[in-house]
Enzyme design. Structure first.
Site, mmCIF file in Angstrom:
data_model
loop_
_atom_site.group_PDB
_atom_site.id
_atom_site.type_symbol
_atom_site.label_atom_id
_atom_site.label_comp_id
_atom_site.label_asym_id
_atom_site.label_seq_id
_atom_site.Cartn_x
_atom_site.Cartn_y
_atom_site.Cartn_z
ATOM 1 N N ARG A 225 -27.358 -39.118 -67.122
ATOM 2 C CA ARG A 225 -28.010 -39.245 -65.954
ATOM 3 C C ARG A 225 -26.905 -38.660 -64.843
ATOM 4 N NH1 ARG A 225 -32.212 -39.909 -68.122
ATOM 5 N NH2 ARG A 225 -33.640 -41.812 -67.546
ATOM 6 N N GLU A 254 -30.550 -35.350 -57.678
ATOM 7 C CA GLU A 254 -31.601 -34.878 -58.648
ATOM 8 C C GLU A 254 -32.917 -34.951 -58.050
ATOM 9 O OE1 GLU A 254 -33.338 -35.533 -62.983
ATOM 10 O OE2 GLU A 254 -30.993 -35.172 -62.644
ATOM 11 N N HIS A 273 -33.119 -30.847 -66.120
ATOM 12 C CA HIS A 273 -33.589 -32.206 -66.598
ATOM 13 C C HIS A 273 -34.756 -31.954 -67.844
ATOM 14 C CE1 HIS A 273 -33.251 -36.763 -66.093
ATOM 15 N NE2 HIS A 273 -33.745 -36.521 -67.422
#
Length: 312
Positions: A225, A254, A273
């Site tokens: 993360r 993000e 991602h």
């Protein structure tokens, strides 16, 4: 967990997709709707569409994500303390580990410099070229992804140092450090892969101090993360050459906004991602559903029970 003594009645939400209906049947369950008092719920979406309330009959909920920080932040899991919750932790490990290896190998072999080249000048790349053969890789958070990555690295001649909460030895790692000793690993390893869960304790786990302790030839890969790395500190380290580079499948913030410094740094690689794309993620989740429905139907505890106190 006590045996259900019958085929468990399992709802699939938010929609009863045929793949998951078949997965439930393969595991020995019967698909019903939430209105039909199911024993369990297989969830295929995120927390934003999760029901406000669950039927009293529900004893187990399977989530499709490996990370559950959003479910905890929203308080959904804590609102149902009688329910056993499981994540998809471990289901996607090999896929994500492969992506981590790709980023690390690309960095060490100077792929960003090669891709930016517009002329044939091999000598320009020599200072940036390295190898994983004989290198030591620090795996921060040696859970399913880290454990899947270790043999991949070993096949290239690299050894690993692992960090986990308990310090219990991780198979294949040369040494395993408990999280209390994490500061020891930064100057020891040649490169790092961040694969820890996102919890309040791991927020900005890698900051300016940790980056400064790394070798100037180190590549830092994050497939966990974005919150685990202090983005401003990373930009500073990459700009100053404190470390060689970073491969990021996740960022903070993000999505990473256009114009952010990370986009223009020549020693930063960013993938959006997508280390676990839908074409690979969905079949892997179907396999996990089959496994856990089988366990639930047999009265055996499912895989990847969520520890609310630990945050994963």
């Amino acid at each position: 967990m006590a045996s259900t003594q019958r085929s468990p009645r399992i709802a699939v939400g938010p929609r009863p997709d045929d793949m998951f209906v078949r997965a439930v049947a393969s595991g020995g369950g019967i698909t019903v709707s939430l209105e039909e008092s199911p024993d369990a719920l297989i969830w295929t979406s995120g927390p934003d569409t999760f029901p406000a309330a669950l039927p009293e009959s529900v004893r187990w909920v399977q989530l499709s994500s490996a990370g559950v920080e959003n479910w905890l932040t929203e308080g959904i899991i804590k609102r149902h303390p009688r329910v056993l919750w499981t994540s998809a932790a471990g289901a996607y490990s090999a896929t994500v580990a492969e992506h981590a290896l790709m980023l690390l190998l690309a960095g060490v072999r100077a792929l960003p410099h090669h891709l930016a080249a517009s002329s044939w000048a091999p000598e320009e790349f020599y200072p940036h070229l390295g190898t994983l053969r004989g290198a030591t890789i620090g795996i921060i958070g040696a859970g399913g992804i880290g454990r899947a990555l270790i043999p991949m690295l070993a096949s290239l001649g690299a050894q690993t140092l692992a960090v986990n909460r308990s310090g219990r030895p991780v198979p294949g790692a040369v040494e395993t450090f408990p999280v209390e000793r994490i500061d020891e690993i930064w100057p020891l390893a040649d490169h790092f892969v961040i694969s820890a869960a996102a919890t309040p304790d791991t927020e900005q786990l890698v900051g300016a101090e940790e980056l400064a302790a790394m070798k100037p030839t180190a590549w830092l890969v994050n497939i966990a993360r974005g919150s685990l790395i202090d983005t401003d500190a990373l930009v500073g380290a990459l700009t100053a050459g404190t470390i060689a580079g970073a491969g990021l499948d996740v960022t903070d913030p993000e999505p990473l906004p256009a114009g952010h410094p990370l986009w223009s740094l020549p020693n930063a690689m960013i993938t959006p991602h997508d280390s676990n794309p839908p074409a690979l993620r969905v079949p892997a989740y179907v396999e996990r559903v089959v496994e856990n429905v089988t366990r639930f139907a047999s009265g055996v505890e499912p895989v990847a029970v969520i520890d609310v106190s630990a945050g994963y």
